[in-house]
Design a protein around this motif. Structure first.
Motif, PDB file in Angstrom:
ATOM      1  N   PRO A 121       4.040   3.839  13.724  1.00 35.33           N
ATOM      2  CA  PRO A 121       2.817   3.620  12.952  1.00 35.33           C
ATOM      3  C   PRO A 121       2.993   4.043  11.491  1.00 35.33           C
ATOM      4  CG  PRO A 121       2.293   4.633  15.066  1.00 35.33           C
ATOM      5  CD  PRO A 121       3.790   4.658  14.943  1.00 35.33           C
ATOM      6  N   VAL A 122       2.402   3.266  10.593  1.00 40.15           N
ATOM      7  CA  VAL A 122       2.430   3.603   9.167  1.00 40.15           C
ATOM      8  C   VAL A 122       1.108   4.288   8.849  1.00 40.15           C
ATOM      9  CG1 VAL A 122       2.704   2.710   6.816  1.00 40.15           C
ATOM     10  CG2 VAL A 122       3.904   1.604   8.721  1.00 40.15           C
TER      11      VAL A 122
ATOM     12  N   PHE B 106       0.834  -1.206   0.000  1.00 41.29           N
ATOM     13  CA  PHE B 106       0.000   0.000   0.000  1.00 41.29           C
ATOM     14  C   PHE B 106       0.870   1.257   0.000  1.00 41.29           C
ATOM     15  CE2 PHE B 106      -3.503  -2.711   1.830  1.00 41.29           C
ATOM     16  CZ  PHE B 106      -4.381  -2.538   0.764  1.00 41.29           C
ATOM     17  N   HIS B 107       1.933   1.232   0.776  1.00 41.61           N
ATOM     18  CA  HIS B 107       2.822   2.391   0.861  1.00 41.61           C
ATOM     19  C   HIS B 107       3.544   2.620  -0.461  1.00 41.61           C
ATOM     20  CE1 HIS B 107       5.873   5.123   2.588  1.00 41.61           C
ATOM     21  NE2 HIS B 107       5.004   5.312   3.539  1.00 41.61           N
ATOM     22  N   LEU B 108       4.032   1.552  -1.084  1.00 41.27           N
ATOM     23  CA  LEU B 108       4.730   1.674  -2.360  1.00 41.27           C
ATOM     24  C   LEU B 108       3.791   2.173  -3.462  1.00 41.27           C
ATOM     25  CD1 LEU B 108       6.860  -1.596  -2.195  1.00 41.27           C
ATOM     26  CD2 LEU B 108       7.781   0.727  -2.335  1.00 41.27           C
ATOM     27  N   LEU B 109       2.563   1.690  -3.462  1.00 39.74           N
ATOM     28  CA  LEU B 109       1.600   2.138  -4.467  1.00 39.74           C
ATOM     29  C   LEU B 109       1.287   3.628  -4.301  1.00 39.74           C
ATOM     30  CD1 LEU B 109      -0.840  -0.918  -4.512  1.00 39.74           C
ATOM     31  CD2 LEU B 109       0.718  -0.211  -6.343  1.00 39.74           C
ATOM     32  N   ALA B 110       1.178   4.069  -3.057  1.00 44.17           N
ATOM     33  CA  ALA B 110       0.914   5.489  -2.825  1.00 44.17           C
ATOM     34  C   ALA B 110       2.071   6.357  -3.301  1.00 44.17           C
ATOM     35  CB  ALA B 110       0.651   5.735  -1.334  1.00 44.17           C
ATOM     36  N   ARG B 111       3.288   5.822  -3.217  1.00 43.17           N
ATOM     37  CA  ARG B 111       4.471   6.561  -3.675  1.00 43.17           C
ATOM     38  C   ARG B 111       4.656   6.475  -5.186  1.00 43.17           C
ATOM     39  NH1 ARG B 111       6.346  10.138   0.122  1.00 43.17           N
ATOM     40  NH2 ARG B 111       6.946   9.130   2.071  1.00 43.17           N
ATOM     41  N   HIS B 112       3.959   5.549  -5.832  1.00 39.41           N
ATOM     42  CA  HIS B 112       4.122   5.339  -7.274  1.00 39.41           C
ATOM     43  C   HIS B 112       2.739   5.306  -7.924  1.00 39.41           C
ATOM     44  CE1 HIS B 112       7.868   3.843  -5.476  1.00 39.41           C
ATOM     45  NE2 HIS B 112       8.440   4.165  -6.622  1.00 39.41           N
TER      46      HIS B 112
ATOM     47  N   VAL C 283       0.892  10.008   4.796  1.00 39.81           N
ATOM     48  CA  VAL C 283       0.702  11.185   5.650  1.00 39.81           C
ATOM     49  C   VAL C 283       2.031  11.690   6.196  1.00 39.81           C
ATOM     50  CG1 VAL C 283      -0.320  12.025   7.799  1.00 39.81           C
ATOM     51  CG2 VAL C 283      -1.658  10.549   6.264  1.00 39.81           C
ATOM     52  N   ASP C 284       2.833  10.785   6.723  1.00 41.43           N
ATOM     53  CA  ASP C 284       4.077  11.188   7.376  1.00 41.43           C
ATOM     54  C   ASP C 284       5.203  11.351   6.355  1.00 41.43           C
ATOM     55  OD1 ASP C 284       2.963  11.088   9.972  1.00 41.43           O
ATOM     56  OD2 ASP C 284       3.120   8.910   9.939  1.00 41.43           O
ATOM     57  N   PRO C 285       6.010  12.406   6.498  1.00 41.41           N
ATOM     58  CA  PRO C 285       7.095  12.639   5.535  1.00 41.41           C
ATOM     59  C   PRO C 285       8.253  11.660   5.700  1.00 41.41           C
ATOM     60  CG  PRO C 285       7.183  14.265   7.297  1.00 41.41           C
ATOM     61  CD  PRO C 285       5.925  13.465   7.522  1.00 41.41           C
ATOM     62  N   VAL C 286       8.326  10.961   6.835  1.00 41.64           N
ATOM     63  CA  VAL C 286       9.440  10.038   7.086  1.00 41.64           C
ATOM     64  C   VAL C 286       9.332   8.848   6.132  1.00 41.64           C
ATOM     65  CG1 VAL C 286      10.569   8.567   8.777  1.00 41.64           C
ATOM     66  CG2 VAL C 286       9.551  10.740   9.494  1.00 41.64           C
ATOM     67  N   ASP C 287      10.422   8.556   5.449  1.00 40.58           N
ATOM     68  CA  ASP C 287      10.446   7.439   4.521  1.00 40.58           C
ATOM     69  C   ASP C 287      10.269   6.130   5.281  1.00 40.58           C
ATOM     70  OD1 ASP C 287      10.977   6.215   1.877  1.00 40.58           O
ATOM     71  OD2 ASP C 287      12.738   5.434   2.917  1.00 40.58           O
TER      72      ASP C 287
END
Length: 458
Positions: free
Chosen positions: A450-451, A281-287, A430-434
């Motif tokens: 938390p992610v 989910f995180h990778l898809l949001a970034r791509h 939401v969070d800027p931290v990679d």
């Protein structure tokens, strides 16, 4: 005696960092586990050696050597003392950490519970449970996706294992399992103290194991009584199948052994899939370009119909997305083995009982196997690419006889959840931290915070 056993072992010691007296590389390894191992592999090659608190450890990232350890010469290696010290107090003699003939017996008894036809029967339940999770979410709210996925996959694996809705017990089970993962990996100087010396971490772990044993024991006892009364059948769920399973001599598992196997399946069956989903989910949001292509496939192939066992198998790009996610961010970052005698690997002598740290994290990101290895590129997974890839350049579920028994279950679950939730919601970071900078090496690859992601209804 085999020819391999007659071959003189090389005197050469594997190269590696010198480290500090006694501590060795402990501090660097503790400070940044992944960066330390990346450096060791880059500087010293596919077979490297470093020291942790007086113990030599071999870092193995050469695929040919990995194939020997896990596949062609697997009988010469065991999980070993370090692995057993981490998990035996929690899982007893379950499938994950049993060895030898006992492991083979247990694998034979458990394997039918994960046969393709049995797994197909779980698909509708996986989708329904995913839909139930989505019903709780509201447009625009921020959710800890890791926590959400941990809860969702625990509900699914518990339902598959026990055939009952245990949502009332899920928080207690999930909390105990979470503590187990946090506390059992070790890595603190306090771990050098004798086991009888109480520490805060050991006490938390002990309480979690007691809680887990009690809950799982109650569930197994309920199933045993139902089986004896004829109220359930072996094909109804995994626990009933385990209770009814007999070996070649007609012997059944003891209640304690069934409990150990259930704890093992609960732990392994939800943790890694939840991590894979969180990372995806995180990778898809970034791509967004990858997400858009995936959504196009879901719309074209599924329309308004829910995903199912038959339809999800035809979703080629979904398969590529899951594969690439587990390559770039493998939920299990490494595998431990120890040789049962002195062996040779990569031209170096490895003494009996030396821990071998086999690293998916490093191998999956090796530029020798992958162009632009740190890029999230699902489309790389073509038939042509895979045909030229070393078999042990990608092994998220391990390999050889001890490959994860539930790998097909986990892959089906991940794909069905993604196909269900992505059509309902878009996920915004939401969070800027990679995310990658906040990962820690427990037994699995876990986020340290938390992610948080904002969900938007489509």
């Amino acid at each position: 005696m085999s020819d391999t056993d007659r071959t003189p072992l090389p005197p050469e010691a594997a190269p590696g960092p010198d480290g500090l007296p006694f501590l060795g590389s402990f501090l660097e390894n503790r400070r940044d586990f992944f960066a330390f191992r990346d450096r060791v592999a880059a500087e010293y090659g596919g077979i490297a050696r470093y020291e942790l608190l007086g113990q030599d450890v071999f870092l193995v990232t050469d695929p040919d050597a990995i194939r020997r350890v896990l596949v062609s010469e697997n009988e010469r290696y065991v999980k070993g003392e370090l692995f057993q010290r981490q998990l035996r107090p929690v899982l007893g003699n379950g499938l994950l950490n049993s060895e030898g003939e006992f492991w083979r017996r247990q694998r034979h008894l458990i394997q039918p519970a994960f046969a393709p036809d049995r797994i197909a029967g779980y698909a509708d339940m996986m989708v329904e449970t995913s839909e139930r999770t989505a019903e709780r979410w509201r447009d625009g709210e921020v959710r800890d996706v890791h926590r959400e996925m941990m809860g969702l996959t625990l509900e699914i694996v518990a339902s598959a294992l026990m055939g009952v809705d245990i949502r009332d017990r899920t928080p207690a089970i999930g909390g105990a399992l979470d503590t187990v993962m946090e506390e059992s990996a070790g890595g603190s100087l306090l771990d050098l103290l004798p086991q009888w010396v109480p520490t805060l971490g050991r006490e938390k772990l002990r309480e979690a194991v007691v809680s887990l044993d009690r809950i799982v024991g109650e569930l197994v006892d309920e199933k045993r009584r139902a089986l004896d009364a004829g109220d359930v059948a072996p094909e109804d769920d995994v626990v009933t199948a385990l209770l009814a399973a007999e070996d070649d001599e007609g012997e059944r598992m003891s209640a304690e052994q069934v409990r150990d196997e259930v704890k093992t399946l609960l732990l392994a069956g939800h943790e890694t899939t939840a991590l894979s989903l969180t990372f995806t989910f995180h990778l898809l949001a970034r791509h967004p370009e990858v997400e858009e292509r995936l959504l196009d496939e879901l719309e074209t192939e599924l329309g308004d119909e829910p995903a199912g066992f038959d339809t999800v198998r035809d979703l080629e790009y979904l398969d590529q997305v899951v594969t690439e996610s587990m390559r770039l961010l493998p939920p299990v970052h490494g595998i431990l083995r120890e040789p049962t005698g002195d062996v040779e690997l990569g031209g170096y002598r490895v003494p009996e009982g030396t821990p071998l740290a086999i690293s998916q994290w490093i191998v999956h990101r090796d530029p020798d196997h992958y162009d632009d290895p740190l890029e999230f590129r699902p489309e790389r997974w073509t038939e042509e690419f895979e045909s030229g890839l070393h078999p042990l350049a990608y092994f998220p579920f391990s390999s050889g006889p001890r490959r994860c028994v539930g790998d097909r279950f986990a892959l089906l679950e991940a794909k069905l959840i993604l196909a269900t939730l992505l059509r309902r919601f878009a996920f915004e970071v939401v969070d800027p931290v990679d995310l990658e900078s906040s990962l820690e090496a427990s037994i699995t690859t876990r986020p340290t915070r938390p992610v948080r992601m904002r969900v938007h209804e489509r």
